[in-house]
Design a protein around this motif. Structure first.
Motif, PDB file in Angstrom:
ATOM      1  N   LEU C  21      21.668  14.500  24.916  1.00 52.98           N
ATOM      2  CA  LEU C  21      22.076  15.514  23.942  1.00 52.98           C
ATOM      3  C   LEU C  21      22.363  16.828  24.652  1.00 52.98           C
ATOM      4  O   LEU C  21      21.570  17.312  25.448  1.00 52.98           O
ATOM      5  CB  LEU C  21      20.957  15.715  22.919  1.00 52.98           C
ATOM      6  CG  LEU C  21      21.182  16.828  21.891  1.00 52.98           C
ATOM      7  CD1 LEU C  21      22.440  16.606  21.078  1.00 52.98           C
ATOM      8  CD2 LEU C  21      19.971  16.940  20.978  1.00 52.98           C
ATOM      9  N   THR C  23      24.619  20.847  24.184  1.00 48.58           N
ATOM     10  CA  THR C  23      25.353  21.760  23.317  1.00 48.58           C
ATOM     11  C   THR C  23      26.681  22.100  23.979  1.00 48.58           C
ATOM     12  O   THR C  23      26.713  22.552  25.122  1.00 48.58           O
ATOM     13  CB  THR C  23      24.550  23.052  23.080  1.00 48.58           C
ATOM     14  OG1 THR C  23      23.334  22.691  22.420  1.00 48.58           O
ATOM     15  CG2 THR C  23      25.327  24.023  22.215  1.00 48.58           C
ATOM     16  N   GLN C 101      26.788  19.914  18.840  1.00 47.36           N
ATOM     17  CA  GLN C 101      25.897  19.084  19.640  1.00 47.36           C
ATOM     18  C   GLN C 101      26.679  17.835  20.018  1.00 47.36           C
ATOM     19  O   GLN C 101      27.456  17.321  19.216  1.00 47.36           O
ATOM     20  CB  GLN C 101      24.672  18.668  18.826  1.00 47.36           C
ATOM     21  CG  GLN C 101      23.891  19.825  18.226  1.00 47.36           C
ATOM     22  CD  GLN C 101      23.429  20.791  19.279  1.00 47.36           C
ATOM     23  OE1 GLN C 101      23.933  21.912  19.370  1.00 47.36           O
ATOM     24  NE2 GLN C 101      22.517  20.374  20.124  1.00 47.36           N
TER      25      GLN C 101
END
Lengths: 167, 167, 167, 167, 167, 167
Positions: C21, C23, C101
């Motif tokens: 994950l 950003t 995200q």
């Protein structure tokens, strides 16, 4: 208006509505070197110069170009002038042309009284005794603006008024 | 170059520019079982094999398939080979074919000197004595890269240089 | 390679593959006054300057403009430079920016021997012990060209070779 | 006008043009039960009611519906009213909303004299001392109609006039 | 199945696969006053009534309408009925019609055994001795659902099984 | 039903209809190596697994790929499962995720008697005392099939019946 489903000169009870057949010209060209803001006025000019219809389709051309195909439908006698107009007002160097047959439904216009005033509806007999009905867009738009209501409401009232009076 | 608006062999002052008319073939097929990444090389192959133009249109097919229509324009004598190429390099089992007429403007190429070097411009006479001008994309791209400036600047300089010299 | 379904450091038998994950930044702008032929080089420049991905969406703007939305996905530290590049190389005066995200599957690359030579395949574990496999596009394209066969054949051979060796 | 590249209050020679940053609202909704002819007036209303921009994207929804996504960009203080307008004038029951940052180039307007009259051009400094220039669409359109020439010719003359005077 | 690349009644070793040629009808109409949710059932009806294929293309019409072009391909003897169906089930008042030639590859169906059961594959000889193969979508979908695996896995297994048995 | 415009618990005469606000998740991914025929079942699976909506947008990616963006809207508690499903059933290796606010109109369902039977209509109060009405698509479709009439006729009758009873 009550009786308009009863009589139909275009389609005797025993027959089939005669759709009108004509030969038209379809002009097409791919535009990859013209900014998007020039397209709107072009469409207006084409329609003002005898095009029956004109529209854009987004296409993807060589060299990753997000381009636009212009299509223009017109009677054969307008093709020369419309081609000249396309050549003058677009960046294209080539226009594709071909004949198409067009089948059209006979149509007539009636009016209905609604709470937003008189609105025209277009009627077309798509099968013997079977009519489809479409409120006139420009009438509905004018009424919606005049009464400050959504277009949907004018359409619904028009269809309801027509339906009630017709049944 | 100054006088290029004055003389035009293709269009005597009294006449109309004679656009060139030819019969071409348009091949089309709908592709719904081929991944997007195979389409780019296909386009290159088609253009390298004699297609005059080739492009994609996004379409929506049965069973909610976001598919692609391939269109290929070519001279009649290339149609057989291009169909064979499409059959080999796509998933399709059927190709639609039809003739189209194509009207083309006579064109010629000139060069203009710009602050980014010599750039070719394509000239086409869309009406008697009326020319449209388009800088050559590949020349502009090469100059933009060589001078590390936006393409827009090269186009603008080219059009300005042409306009100044022409008027 | 036989055992590659047996061991998976990223996903112990008892667990779930840990997707990564991060950003990222998504830049978007609507372009309605730039010819289509300028878009291809722009995409190349964006990708060469650190964009993770960049793409076009055809949109329909005011005044009937068939325009294009440019989308650029990038790491936060590249956003400033990419915005500067978009401002320089497009006609836009405004760029929208927001964070997204991104979940990514861990992946690794293996090679398989095919009758068209060695081809890399990308493997990603989408569920514990479940792998999806994708032949490397550029390898397949090079092999297809070298052997003068359709891309589909190289893909199929690659997947078959992988499947046979894997089972 | 000659000196307009020399002075630039927005960007001292030593610095970087300060693009303006603001937080805007992006409203989006998917429309699958509204006829296409209602969309044009909707766009006009949105723009007349404070939307900074509004546009359509063709999408493909469940049950094979060729639908349309409406996007509306606006300042935060206009969001309530624009949502109310969308709810009133479309068939939708839900509107998605999110914040976006928008970077804008500082711009100013100048005028140039062309053989088609005075035309405004929009100037934006995309890098220190580097300006991009765009003729005002509405001015060009008006001039093209008044002189009965293609838009392209007015744009070219405007850019040439600006370029000559600027250099 | 081993020998299926050896014998091909459609294409003697010395010749070229004879693609089948037939004349079909292409019907097209632009729809700008019909909500998107009515299009799905229309497609189903057209296909159930003898259309060989039917699809939608997003187009941009006058007055900024994000409209849809319906295309229907059919044998000549089905054209009358399909036009009647389009007139009945859409808002259109006019349908364009033209002939197209369609070249089709001869095809046959075989089956392969996979770990997800028996799956049909469609085979088409696109060049003498060169076959392309496509797993049957509906078989793969049924197997994927029955075994609760991704479609991609069924396709890959099918192609691998076919490739292994064929070589 | 007559009085349904008179009383509205959601919106006292003096107030404004309270649209419902919630935070949802929007998942997006670009798909460029997956055939179009796999997309339909994917959409069905997503909707069956808790997606509130899911749709496709045609996009144009690098290397001239006519690709597809998948968008999925869902409640936060469904996001993990839906991402897993997308990873399993598509070729993607990355999924973008972000929060969106969604404003929804309060709605209720009523029924109207039409000459095609009982049809549900969805009502939503878009402004105090102002309701929009939409016939239930599935009811209309079932009635249209049962009575072998165009969908348009069922919609029109439903709207007319509702309008007459409501006024």
């Amino acid at each position: 208006m009550k009786s308009h489903k009863m009589s139909s000169p275009q389609s005797p009870a025993s027959g089939k509505p005669s759709s009108h057949l004509e030969t038209l010209i379809l002009l097409e060209t791919n535009l990859d070197d013209m900014p998007a803001e020039w397209f709107g006025p072009l469409l207006d000019q084409l329609l003002a110069s005898g095009a029956l219809d004109a529209w854009f389709t987004s296409i993807q051309m060589k060299k990753n170009r997000p381009a636009v195909q212009l299509s223009v439908l017109c009677p054969p006698e307008r093709a020369d002038e419309l081609r000249a107009l396309i050549f003058a007002h677009t960046s294209t160097l080539g226009i594709r042309q071909r004949e198409v047959q067009r089948y059209s439904l006979p149509r007539r216009v009636e009016t209905v009284e609604t709470r937003f005033g008189t609105i025209r509806v277009k009627l077309a007999e798509y099968a013997p005794g079977q009519w489809k009905v479409a409120p006139e867009f420009e009438d509905c738009l004018a009424a919606a603006r005049a009464h400050n209501v959504p277009l949907a409401e004018v359409y619904r009232s028009t269809l309801a008024a027509w339906d009630c009076s017709a049944s």
